[in-house]
Design a protein around this motif. Sequence first.
Motif, PDB file in Angstrom:
ATOM      1  N   LYS A  63      -2.983  -5.649  -9.511  1.00  0.00           N
ATOM      2  CA  LYS A  63      -3.719  -4.387  -9.683  1.00  0.00           C
ATOM      3  C   LYS A  63      -5.222  -4.607  -9.559  1.00  0.00           C
ATOM      4  N   TYR A 116      -5.880  -4.803  -5.885  1.00  0.00           N
ATOM      5  CA  TYR A 116      -5.801  -3.462  -5.303  1.00  0.00           C
ATOM      6  C   TYR A 116      -7.080  -2.674  -5.582  1.00  0.00           C
ATOM      7  N   LEU A 120       2.845  -8.675  -5.405  1.00  0.00           N
ATOM      8  CA  LEU A 120       3.815  -7.664  -5.826  1.00  0.00           C
ATOM      9  C   LEU A 120       5.180  -7.879  -5.178  1.00  0.00           C
ATOM     10  N   LYS A 160       5.732   1.490  -7.397  1.00  0.00           N
ATOM     11  CA  LYS A 160       4.690   2.523  -7.320  1.00  0.00           C
ATOM     12  C   LYS A 160       3.374   1.932  -6.834  1.00  0.00           C
ATOM     13  N   GLN A 161       3.052   0.722  -7.301  1.00  0.00           N
ATOM     14  CA  GLN A 161       1.820   0.079  -6.861  1.00  0.00           C
ATOM     15  C   GLN A 161       1.906  -0.302  -5.387  1.00  0.00           C
ATOM     16  N   SER A 221       1.397   2.726  -3.253  1.00  0.00           N
ATOM     17  CA  SER A 221      -0.024   3.080  -3.171  1.00  0.00           C
ATOM     18  C   SER A 221      -0.725   2.235  -2.104  1.00  0.00           C
TER      19      SER A 221
END
Length: 388
Positions: free
Chosen positions: A114, A117, A129, A144-145, A148
């Motif tokens: 994250k 990102y 991920l 979900k990440q 994105s």
Amino acid sequence: MPELLFLLLPVAAAYGWFMGRNSLKHKELKGRANVTRNLSSGLNFLLTDQEDKAIEQLLELLDIEAATIDTYLALANLFRRKGDWDKAIRIHEKLHHLKLPKLQAQQIQFELAKDYYSAGLYDRAEHLLQQIVSSEPLREAVLKQLFSIFMATHELNKAVALASEVEKTNSKSLRIALANMHTQTLQHELLQQQLTEAVVLQHQDALAALATQYPQAVRPRFELAKFTLQQHDVVTAKEALLGIIKQKPQWSADLLPLLIQCHMEADEWYQLLSGLADKQHNVSAILLLTEWLAEHRSAQVAEQYLLNTVRQHPNIRLFQKLLQLRQQESPQAADVLSSVEELVNAYLASKVLYSCRSCGFKTRQPYWLCPSCQQWETVEPISGVDGR
């Protein structure tokens, strides 16, 4: 004399054990004192806005006291929320290299992804991920990440490749997101091909399969209806549109104009509009029902129905339609009513047509993906006094 020495041996052993134990306690206390001193020093640096020195001081503790990882995670997340991604990355990278239990290590890897990102390092984030996407406790959050990232890099085909992982979750939002990205991929592929009969059938079948596989999503059926209407297949289009209206009657403002092109029977059309008007109080359905009454009954019946509806459920668009009917019936008052209608038109021109049910984002344009909260299919036609 030898007997005396023999008796003194247990005493010597006990003394050695006691002194050794005190030495270990001394080292332990000294270590704790160093940890406390370094921690206090790090906190002091934080309090005096010397964040770089604070991080260096606190990171030194990781080799000594790995049990305080939650504290470091909280600190790194604080930096990330503030936009200090480089500081968050340094902390999470340090934690990532520690030997920790599997689940804790995966959680730290997720937090580091994250950070990457947020810093725009999408390739690094995706690499981390992809390694933990099959982790049961983290699967939904990781997907979900990843989605994105794929939206940011316009690589929606990668999201489609993760369909099997999505099926292992109970997430409705993930299924809707995947259905939208898959539909968008199909639309893009169609634009790259020559529109032959075989391509048309293949595209229609693919959309139909998506609509069946992801009944929670609106977009596959909506695109199927539009595409089949272009191919003059009103039966398939009508079935798709009626299915959406049954599931999402609030979308009727955008669906009913397409249904008009399906040339439904008069009675069937009347039943549909009556149901939406009576049960959902849908403004678009009420307006179309008024037109149907004027055509199949009389202008007086249509006007009376509209007047009664406006009294029960006030709405500017219904009032505008009432003004138009009155102008047709009363030429003497047409000029005055026309002026009022112009004011109503100016008022409606400034009003939003859609609102996101998730974050409240308002717009006059429809979006499958909310520009504000990045949620799929949450931007819907508004209701109420200004609604359609």
